[in-house]
Design an enzyme around this catalytic site. Sequence first.
Site, short mmCIF file in Angstrom:
data_model
loop_
_atom_site.label_atom_id
_atom_site.label_comp_id
_atom_site.label_asym_id
_atom_site.label_seq_id
_atom_site.Cartn_x
_atom_site.Cartn_y
_atom_site.Cartn_z
N SER A 61 19.49 -9.54 -44.80
CA SER A 61 19.15 -10.60 -45.77
C SER A 61 17.78 -10.44 -46.36
O SER A 61 17.51 -10.99 -47.42
CB SER A 61 19.16 -11.97 -45.10
OG SER A 61 20.39 -12.20 -44.54
N HIS A 122 12.63 -18.43 -43.33
CA HIS A 122 13.65 -17.44 -42.98
C HIS A 122 13.74 -16.39 -44.09
O HIS A 122 13.14 -16.56 -45.16
CB HIS A 122 14.99 -18.16 -42.82
CG HIS A 122 15.89 -17.51 -41.83
ND1 HIS A 122 17.04 -16.86 -42.23
CD2 HIS A 122 15.82 -17.39 -40.50
CE1 HIS A 122 17.64 -16.38 -41.15
NE2 HIS A 122 16.92 -16.68 -40.10
N HIS A 291 28.06 -14.68 -37.58
CA HIS A 291 27.43 -13.88 -36.51
C HIS A 291 27.91 -14.31 -35.13
O HIS A 291 28.04 -13.50 -34.23
CB HIS A 291 25.91 -14.01 -36.57
CG HIS A 291 25.27 -13.13 -37.59
ND1 HIS A 291 25.47 -11.77 -37.62
CD2 HIS A 291 24.42 -13.41 -38.61
CE1 HIS A 291 24.76 -11.26 -38.62
NE2 HIS A 291 24.14 -12.23 -39.24
N HIS A 329 24.99 -10.75 -48.74
CA HIS A 329 25.84 -9.67 -48.20
C HIS A 329 27.08 -10.31 -47.63
O HIS A 329 27.15 -11.53 -47.50
CB HIS A 329 25.12 -8.90 -47.10
CG HIS A 329 24.59 -9.84 -46.06
ND1 HIS A 329 25.41 -10.43 -45.13
CD2 HIS A 329 23.37 -10.38 -45.88
CE1 HIS A 329 24.71 -11.26 -44.39
NE2 HIS A 329 23.47 -11.26 -44.84
N HIS A 404 26.95 -7.85 -40.35
CA HIS A 404 27.21 -8.00 -41.77
C HIS A 404 28.27 -7.00 -42.21
O HIS A 404 28.55 -6.03 -41.51
CB HIS A 404 25.92 -7.74 -42.56
CG HIS A 404 24.87 -8.74 -42.24
ND1 HIS A 404 23.55 -8.57 -42.54
CD2 HIS A 404 24.98 -9.96 -41.65
CE1 HIS A 404 22.88 -9.63 -42.14
NE2 HIS A 404 23.72 -10.48 -41.60
#
Length: 476
Positions: A61, A122, A291, A329, A404
């Site tokens: 990311s 983030h 995830h 993604h 990912h």
Amino acid sequence: MVAVITPLCDAGMGIPTVTAARILKGQLSGHSGEETQLEMDKFPYVSLSKTYNTDAQVADSAGTATAYLCGVKANEGTVGVSAAAVRSQCNTTFGNEVTSILKWAKDAGKSVGIVTTTRVNHATPSAAYAHCVDRDWFSDAEMPVEAVQAGCKDIAQQLFENIPNINVIMGGGRKYMFPKNTSDVEYPGEHKHMGTRKDGRNLVEEWKERVKDLRGHYVWNRKDLLALNPNNVDYLLGLFEPGDLPYSLERNTETDPSLTEMVDVAIRILRKNPQGFYLLVEGGRIDHGHHEGKAKQALHEAVEMDRAIGRAGLMTSPYDTLTVVTADHSHVFNFGGYTPRGNSITGLAPMVSDVDQKPFTAILYGNGPGYKIVNGVRENVSTIDYNQNNYQAQSAVPLRMETHGGEDVAVFSKGPMAHLLHGVKEQNYIPHVMAYAACIGQNTRHCVSAVSQATGPSAALPGVLAALLSLTPLLC
Ligand SMILES: *[C@@H]1O[C@H](CO)[C@@H](O)[C@H](O)[C@H]1NC(C)=O
Ligand SMILES: *[C@@H]1O[C@H](CO)[C@@H](O)[C@H](O)[C@H]1NC(C)=O
Ligand SMILES: *[C@@H]1O[C@H](CO)[C@@H](O)[C@H](O)[C@H]1NC(C)=O
Ligand SMILES: [Zn+2]
């Protein structure tokens, strides 16, 4: 909050996630689902974005956010620096900084904002304001001492110092703003939620001091947020959790606003500027759900993101606002199995495997924590509740964190110049289109002529309101 090894990730909405979220949205209102239209489905233009990083086939990311916010592809793990910067190597930062569309918009006199369901420092939001060779340098406590000594700055500090007075900042990440051992306002005495900063600074107090005569407001819970009158607020800092916001299925509706509520308040504040605004919105926990292999959480996050897109659409006009919805993604998430029309999106395929004679869910992951062998064989999903919120769908390869995905993601767009987002494009093309449409950044010659002619729809371009709704799948 997620109880898993800290995922340093954000968005992550691949096309299978979009399709599955569409079906879920329909099924939540009693339909079979496939025919439902997401808000993003109604956008007139769609393009594919190639998400690879300069050093990675399957992206993270940080590198992707740098691409779709700063207009250059970058290395994995780095934000707001070019590919000449090396991950985690402080001394490669200087001279390699790149700026974002948020800064271009601010420099052009627009109001700017960031809204996310993750920490505001983030990977995705940080590429809008920080220049950092390591996405994990949330505060100085996460940085190696040598990096601090060499003059590198943590991302929380950069949020308040690089681009002075970002108008709206909303999300999580409180603990990175307060001195080490400061008790959290919402979880008093809980050690894991305490402030982290070693430099002893209180970034929230500093911010409040700076905007105290500028109609600035700091809020840390939903009630105080919704009590604000946006007409009387020009600067807003909302930090609703010490870390990331909870999944929307687990949200405390007293203390945590929904993504839609945050977007609503943000637009009301930003749109008061006659020169327009730029807003970055991240549905960052789609990625986290994936995830963890928790497809149901991820899909409910995507449905909430779609609701926020719908709200933004009601509050803006495609005549003067370019809206772009995309993902950083994808993930190795998919669904299949010849399910019949209207099959619950979290349900079973209609047949058992002709190899091990066991049932299987339509949703499966290529890898991740859902890999389960019971007594030496694949788990029989009929013996467990695969509809519960935290069920981890089966995966082919065991990993503590699902990864990912590497395939292209969709870019949905509407508004001025939206047609430029068509065909298959590199991800870093996106902010250049947005800047071109809004007449900000480096390439503005077309704007000058449009203004001097003052005819036709292009005359309205300098007032374009650019809103980037980053509907992201999670990138780690
Ligand atoms: C940058 O730092 C690395 C260690 O992190 C060191 O090996 C390298 O020599 C340094 N480069 C310069 C130009 O100072
Ligand atoms: C923070 O608390 C820990 C444990 O209670 C203590 O060891 C440490 O010295 C404290 N640090 C500061 C900066 O107060
Ligand atoms: C799987 O579990 C279901 C429900 O307990 C059972 O009816 C079925 O026979 C099991 N299938 C296999 C192959 O063990
Ligand atoms: Zn991720």
